[in-house]
Motif scaffolding. Structure first.
Motif, PDB file in Angstrom:
ATOM      1  N   UNK A  39      43.096  41.714  50.230  1.00 19.79           N
ATOM      2  CA  UNK A  39      42.119  40.842  49.578  1.00 19.79           C
ATOM      3  C   UNK A  39      42.587  40.416  48.189  1.00 19.79           C
ATOM      4  N   UNK A  40      43.134  41.327  47.429  1.00 20.54           N
ATOM      5  CA  UNK A  40      43.613  40.971  46.093  1.00 20.54           C
ATOM      6  C   UNK A  40      44.688  39.897  46.169  1.00 20.54           C
ATOM      7  N   UNK A  63      44.736  35.935  44.832  1.00 15.32           N
ATOM      8  CA  UNK A  63      45.753  35.394  43.924  1.00 15.32           C
ATOM      9  C   UNK A  63      46.524  34.247  44.567  1.00 15.32           C
ATOM     10  N   UNK A  64      46.839  34.361  45.852  1.00 14.53           N
ATOM     11  CA  UNK A  64      47.526  33.268  46.532  1.00 14.53           C
ATOM     12  C   UNK A  64      46.663  32.017  46.568  1.00 14.53           C
ATOM     13  N   UNK A  65      45.348  32.201  46.722  1.00 16.79           N
ATOM     14  CA  UNK A  65      44.444  31.051  46.705  1.00 16.79           C
ATOM     15  C   UNK A  65      44.301  30.474  45.304  1.00 16.79           C
ATOM     16  N   UNK A 113      38.086  32.752  38.479  1.00 12.84           N
ATOM     17  CA  UNK A 113      37.226  33.829  38.969  1.00 12.84           C
ATOM     18  C   UNK A 113      37.965  34.691  39.987  1.00 12.84           C
ATOM     19  N   UNK A 114      38.792  34.074  40.816  1.00 14.27           N
ATOM     20  CA  UNK A 114      39.578  34.859  41.779  1.00 14.27           C
ATOM     21  C   UNK A 114      40.579  35.770  41.055  1.00 14.27           C
ATOM     22  N   UNK A 134      31.419  42.826  36.896  1.00 18.91           N
ATOM     23  CA  UNK A 134      32.283  41.656  36.688  1.00 18.91           C
ATOM     24  C   UNK A 134      32.577  40.965  38.013  1.00 18.91           C
ATOM     25  N   UNK A 135      32.869  41.730  39.042  1.00 16.47           N
ATOM     26  CA  UNK A 135      33.159  41.170  40.355  1.00 16.47           C
ATOM     27  C   UNK A 135      31.983  40.346  40.857  1.00 16.47           C
ATOM     28  N   UNK A 136      30.762  40.813  40.634  1.00 18.78           N
ATOM     29  CA  UNK A 136      29.616  40.045  41.108  1.00 18.78           C
ATOM     30  C   UNK A 136      29.533  38.688  40.422  1.00 18.78           C
ATOM     31  N   UNK A 137      29.811  38.636  39.122  1.00 19.61           N
ATOM     32  CA  UNK A 137      29.797  37.342  38.454  1.00 19.61           C
ATOM     33  C   UNK A 137      30.896  36.442  39.010  1.00 19.61           C
ATOM     34  N   UNK A 138      32.052  37.014  39.313  1.00 23.67           N
ATOM     35  CA  UNK A 138      33.098  36.233  39.972  1.00 23.67           C
ATOM     36  C   UNK A 138      32.605  35.693  41.310  1.00 23.67           C
TER      37      UNK A 138
END
Length: 460
Positions: free
Chosen positions: A188-189, A193-195, A132-133, A103-107
Motif C-alpha cells: 500500500x505504501x 507513492x507510485x500514484x 496526501x498520498x 494524520x492518515x484520516x485527514x489524508x
C-alpha cells in the motif's frame, strides 16, 4: 456539520479544519462542512496545510527520538523503552499509535473525497491528492517500523498494522479492521507513492516549499527507504537513483553550514538544498509554549552517549560539531524553544541507501564506493579525509555493506534511524532489548475496543 471522526483507538477523534501553517502562507479558514471545505482550492490547501501540521505530531517528538534513545546513540530516563518492558496498558505510549492515524484520516479525506466535491482545476486536485498520498505513506512507514512484527526482518506474512484507506464517518463497530500483514502495508505504501510521483513537481520554486512539501524527489526517496526496509534491493536502488537525478539536491560544504547554531532561538531557520523533506517548525509560529517539535535535545534530556561519540574517528566533524559553547549538545537541535526544523529525508541518507542497495545486488562496485566516499569525505573538511576507499578495501560484499551501514549510523545520528537500521541488520539495537521485543506492543485499548479483532504483538 459533518464531523471527521476516526476510530482506531479508544479516543473518538473529531477532526475539523485547523488554522493553517505558515509553511504554506495561507490564512485560517475556520471550521467548515466537508463539501464546502473541499470545493475551493484555497480551503482545500488550508486543510492540506493542517494535515502537514498533524504530521508533525505524528512523526516528530517521541516517534523521532525512539530510533536513537533505544539504540545506543542518546540516553533516556525511560528504561522501559530501552529494555522493551512496556506495559501495553500504559497510555503514555499510546500517541505513537494514535497520532499517525489522526494524520492518515485527514489524508483519506483528501484522497477519497476531493474529486467528489472540488470545483477547481483538476491538475491542482491531483497535486493535492499526491501530497496526501505522500503523507499517508510516510505515516504508515512510521507505524510499520515501530509495530510491524518482523517488518524489518523480511517477515512479510507477520502482523503489520491496520490499513485504513477511507475517511472515517462515525463508528458503529462495523468499521473495525484487523492488522494487515507487513507485506500488505508495504504494498500500500508503494502504491501510494507510485500514484503520487507523476503528479508531484520536481521543484517548487523556493527552498522553503521545496523542502517542506512533497516533491518527486522526496517521494522517490521515501519509496527507496521503504524498499530498503522491505529488503527489495533492486527497487531500492531504482527509487534512490530517481530521487538523486536532475541535480536538484546538493551536499552542504560542511556541518557548520548544514546545522547552524539556533540556541539564540531567533527567526526562522532556512532549509538547505540537502533537504528532500523536512517539517519546517521554525516557520510555524505560535504563541503556545507546547507548540513545538517535541524533540528536547536542547535541554539535555537525551544526551549523546559517550560510547557512541567515541566511535567517531579523530577529526570527524560530525562529532566535533556537537561541541557548542563548551558543552556537548546535539547540533541538529539547539533551539531552546524546541522549534528547530525537523529533517525527515536528507540527501546523505538517499546516497547511502543507494550504495547499500547496489552492494546487495551487485556486490563490491564502484558506484557504491563513490557514494560512500562522498558522504564520508564531507565529514573531514578541515583535517582532510583519512582514507579514500577503493574496491580492494572490501574483500567481500558483506564488508562493503557493513561499512556503509556504519556510515549511516554516524551520518544520521539523532535523526531517528539507528534502532531500525540495527533491526533490519538482525542486530539488537541495544544489549538489553530482546529479539521478541523489537516491535512495540499495540496499546491494549485497541485490542479491547475491537473485542480482540486487533491482535497483540507476540512477546507481550
Amino acid at each position: 456539520m459533518k464531523k471527521y471522526r476516526y476510530h482506531i483507538s479508544l479516543f473518538t477523534l473529531l477532526l475539523a479544519l485547523c488554522a493553517c501553517s505558515k509553511q504554506l502562507d495561507l490564512k485560517p479558514e475556520g471550521t467548515m462542512v466537508e463539501a464546502e471545505l473541499l470545493k475551493n482550492e484555497q480551503t482545500t490547501e488550508s486543510y492540506l496545510a493542517s494535515t502537514y501540521l498533524k504530521m508533525m505530531d505524528a512523526v516528530a517528538g517521541n516517534s523521532y527520538l525512539l530510533g536513537d534513545i533505544t539504540a545506543g546513540i542518546a540516553d533516556t530516563f525511560d528504561k522501559n523503552l530501552v529494555k522493551g518492558s512496556i506495559d501495553p496498558r500504559d497510555d503514555q505510549y499510546a500517541t505513537l499509535w494514535s497520532q499517525p492515524y489522526i494524520t492518515i484520516n485527514q489524508c483519506n479525506v483528501i484522497i477519497s473525497r476531493l474529486s467528489k466535491y472540488a470545483a477547481f482545476d483538476k491538475s491542482k486536485q491531483a497535486g493535492f491528492i499526491a501530497e496526501a498520498r505522500f503523507i499517508r505513506a510516510y505515516c504508515y512507514m512510521v507505524l510499520l517500523r515501530i509495530y510491524g512484527d518482523g517488518a524489518l526482518q523480511g517477515k512479510g506474512g507477520n502482523m503489520g498494522v491496520p490499513l485504513r484507506l477511507s475517511a472515517f464517518d462515525g463508528y458503529d463497530g462495523s468499521q473495525d479492521l484487523p492488522r494487515a500483514t507487513n507485506d500488505e502495508v508495504y504494498t500500500q505504501m508503494l502504491n501510494d507513492l507510485d500514484a503520487a510521483i507523476p503528479d508531484l513537481p520536481v521543484s517548487r520554486g523556493n527552498v522553503l516549499n521545496q523542502g517542506s512539501r512533497a516533491t518527486k524527489g522526496a517521494a522517490n526517496a521515501l519509496a527507496a527507504r521503504i524498499c530498503l526496509y522491505k529488503q527489495a534491493y533492486d527497487k531500492t536502488a531504482a527509487y534512490a537513483q530517481a530521487a538523486m537525478s536532475g541535480n536538484v539536491y546538493h551536499l552542504q560544504p560542511n556541518f557548520w553550514s548544514l546545522w547552524p547554531d539556533n540556541s539564540a532561538s531567533q527567526g526562522s531557520y532556512q532549509l538547505s538544498s540537502e533537504i528532500l523533506f523536512a517539517l519546517p517548525e521554525s516557520f510555524n509560529k505560535s504563541s503556545k509554549l507546547n507548540d513545538n517539535n517535541g524533540i528536547y535535545y536542547a535541554y539535555g534530556f537525551n544526551n549523546p552517549l559517550p560510547a557512541f561519540l567515541n566511535s567517531y574517528a579523530p577529526g570527524d566533524e560530525r562529532k566535533d560539531s556537537l561541541l557548542l559553547s563548551g558543552k556537548t549538545v546535539i547540533r541538529k537541535f539547539t533551539d531552546m524553544n524546541i522549534r528547530d526544523n525537523v529533517p525527515l529525508i536528507r540527501l546523505p541518507e538517499v546516497m547511502l541507501t543507494a550504495a547499500e542497495a547496489l552492494a546487495q545486488t551487485k556486490g563490491v562496485n564502484s558506484t557504491s564506493i563513490d557514494l560512500l566516499n562522498q558522504v564520508y569525505a564531507r565529514a573531514y573538511t578541515k583535517s582532510g579525509v583519512p582514507h579514500t576507499y577503493v574496491a580492494a578495501d572490501f574483500p567481500t560484499p558483506a564488508a562493503l555493506i557493513a561499512r556503509i551501514r556504519q556510515e549511516r549510523k554516524w551520518e544520521l545520528a539523532f535523526e531517528g534511524f539507528a534502532r531500525f537500521d540495527a533491526i533490519r541488520a538482525n542486530t539488537a539495537p541495544n544489549p538489553e532489548l530482546p529479539a521478541n521485543r523489537y516491535a512495540m506492543p499495540v496499546p491494549q485499548h485497541e485490542i479491547d475496543i475491537t473485542r480482540g479483532l486487533i491482535k497483540q504483538t507476540p512477546g507481550y
